[in-house]
Design an enzyme around this catalytic site. Sequence first.
Site, mmCIF file in Angstrom:
data_model
loop_
_atom_site.group_PDB
_atom_site.id
_atom_site.type_symbol
_atom_site.label_atom_id
_atom_site.label_comp_id
_atom_site.label_asym_id
_atom_site.label_seq_id
_atom_site.Cartn_x
_atom_site.Cartn_y
_atom_site.Cartn_z
ATOM 1 N N ARG A 133 16.096 -8.983 -1.781
ATOM 2 C CA ARG A 133 15.597 -7.613 -1.947
ATOM 3 C C ARG A 133 14.225 -7.580 -2.641
ATOM 4 N NH1 ARG A 133 20.469 -3.602 -3.512
ATOM 5 N NH2 ARG A 133 21.835 -3.973 -1.741
ATOM 6 N N ASP A 166 19.546 11.471 -7.390
ATOM 7 C CA ASP A 166 19.724 10.023 -7.303
ATOM 8 C C ASP A 166 18.549 9.398 -8.042
ATOM 9 O OD1 ASP A 166 21.562 8.173 -5.179
ATOM 10 O OD2 ASP A 166 19.765 7.181 -5.950
HETATM 11 C C1 LIG Z 1 26.932 3.536 -3.136
HETATM 12 S S1 LIG Z 1 25.869 4.920 -3.336
HETATM 13 C C2 LIG Z 1 27.068 6.238 -3.384
HETATM 14 C C3 LIG Z 1 26.598 7.444 -2.576
HETATM 15 C C4 LIG Z 1 27.602 8.600 -2.502
HETATM 16 N N1 LIG Z 1 27.876 9.132 -3.819
HETATM 17 C C5 LIG Z 1 28.874 8.172 -1.818
HETATM 18 O O1 LIG Z 1 29.902 8.038 -2.501
HETATM 19 O O2 LIG Z 1 28.863 7.969 -0.603
HETATM 20 C C6 LIG Z 1 25.381 4.762 -5.055
HETATM 21 C C7 LIG Z 1 24.130 5.550 -5.398
HETATM 22 O O3 LIG Z 1 23.991 5.577 -6.828
HETATM 23 C C8 LIG Z 1 22.608 5.563 -7.114
HETATM 24 N N2 LIG Z 1 22.387 5.149 -8.520
HETATM 25 C C9 LIG Z 1 22.501 3.901 -9.056
HETATM 26 N N3 LIG Z 1 22.188 3.925 -10.353
HETATM 27 C C10 LIG Z 1 21.872 5.214 -10.667
HETATM 28 C C11 LIG Z 1 21.458 5.874 -11.857
HETATM 29 N N4 LIG Z 1 21.283 5.210 -13.010
HETATM 30 N N5 LIG Z 1 21.210 7.201 -11.802
HETATM 31 C C12 LIG Z 1 21.373 7.881 -10.642
HETATM 32 N N6 LIG Z 1 21.749 7.317 -9.486
HETATM 33 C C13 LIG Z 1 22.006 5.994 -9.495
HETATM 34 C C14 LIG Z 1 22.044 4.599 -6.082
HETATM 35 O O4 LIG Z 1 20.650 4.769 -5.897
HETATM 36 C C15 LIG Z 1 22.866 4.929 -4.834
HETATM 37 O O5 LIG Z 1 22.198 5.820 -3.988
#
Ligand SMILES: C[S@@+](CC[C@H](N)C(=O)[O-])C[C@H]1O[C@@H](n2cnc3c(N)ncnc32)[C@H](O)[C@@H]1O
Length: 295
Positions: free
Chosen positions: A63, A164
Site C-alpha cells: 500500500r 470517515d
Molecule cells: C471496513 S470500513 C466499514 C464501512 C462501513 N461502516 C461498513 O460497515 O460497511 C472501515 C472504515 O473506517 C474508517 N476509519 C478507520 N479509522 C478511522 C478513524 N480513526 N476515524 C474515522 N474513520 C476511520 C476507514 O477509513 C474505513 O472507511
Amino acid sequence: MRAEPAHPLTGGGGAVAFGAAEPAWNNFQYRFTADDFARVRGFIYRNAGISLAPGKMDMVYSRLARRLRATGVESFAQYLDLVESGDPQELEAFINALTTNMTSFFREPHHFRLLSERLRQHRDQRQVAIWSCASSSGEEPYSIAMTALDALPAGAGVSILATDIDTNVLGRGSEGIYPVDQLPKIPEPYRKRFFLRGEGNNEGFIRVKEELRRVVTFKRLNLLDGQWPMRGKFDFVFCRNVMIYFDRPTQLAILERISRVLHPDGLLFVGHSESLHHAQELFRVCGNTTYALRS
Ligand SMILES: C[S@@+](CC[C@H](N)C(=O)[O-])C[C@H]1O[C@@H](n2cnc3c(N)ncnc32)[C@H](O)[C@@H]1O
C-alpha cells in the site's frame, strides 16, 4: 526499537511491540526494515487509532510503495521522515493508503429492518438525525437514506451525517456513482426509485438520485479528533466494522463519546464481530449487534 508514544485519545501506547529480528525486504523495489514497519505502526496508531497487526508487513509494503513512487523518495525511511515532518498532504495520503474500506449496500441487513421498524413509528415532526461514523464510500449512509425515505411517515424529515477519516472514499461517496454490479444488493423496489442507470460513457455505472443525495452530508472526521464538531444528538449511530481496527482502550474512549451524542432513546449499531462487552456500563443489548444507552 522506538518506544511507543502515548496514544492521543486513550493515553496508552497500545500497539503491540514488533520484534526487531524481521529481515529487511531487499528483494523488493524499496528496502523495508522492521524498524520502518514499527514506525508505520506507531504513526498510524497515534494518528488514526489503527492497531496494525504484526503480520501486516506485506500489506503495508504494497500500500505504501505507491506513495513512495508518487513522492519520488528512495526509501521507506525517507518517506516516513516526510510523513512525520508534518506534511499535511502526505499525512492524509498515508492515512488513506492504510485504511481498509470494504463495505457494501445493505450490509448486515437486520440493522436496516430494525431501523425501518423504528422509523415507521416516528410520530413527531422533528427531523430524524442519523450518523454513519465510518461511512467509507457511501454505501452504508445511502442504504440508511433509502430505508429512511421509504419508512418515514409523510412530512417527517431525515438528515444523515456520513463521516470517515479517508478523504478518497468520502469523495466517492459524494459522487454517488457505483458499478452496476452493486444493484443486486439493493432491494428491488429501491433500485428505480433511488438510482439512475448510466448510458453511453457511463454505461456500467449507477448513480444515486438527487432525492437520496440531498439527505446525506459527507464530511471528514477522525474519530480520534479531540473535538467532534457536531451539535445536537443523533437518533441512530452506525459505528460498524471500524472498531475492529482499534484496541480496547481506543474503542472504549470512542464508545464513551458516542454515548454522549446519542439521543436517550437512540440506537447504536455495530459490526457483526464487534461486541460491546467492555462497554456494559454505557450500553445495553437491544437486538443483534444493536445497543441502547444504559441510563
Ligand atoms: C471496513 S470500513 C466499514 C464501512 C462501513 N461502516 C461498513 O460497515 O460497511 C472501515 C472504515 O473506517 C474508517 N476509519 C478507520 N479509522 C478511522 C478513524 N480513526 N476515524 C474515522 N474513520 C476511520 C476507514 O477509513 C474505513 O472507511
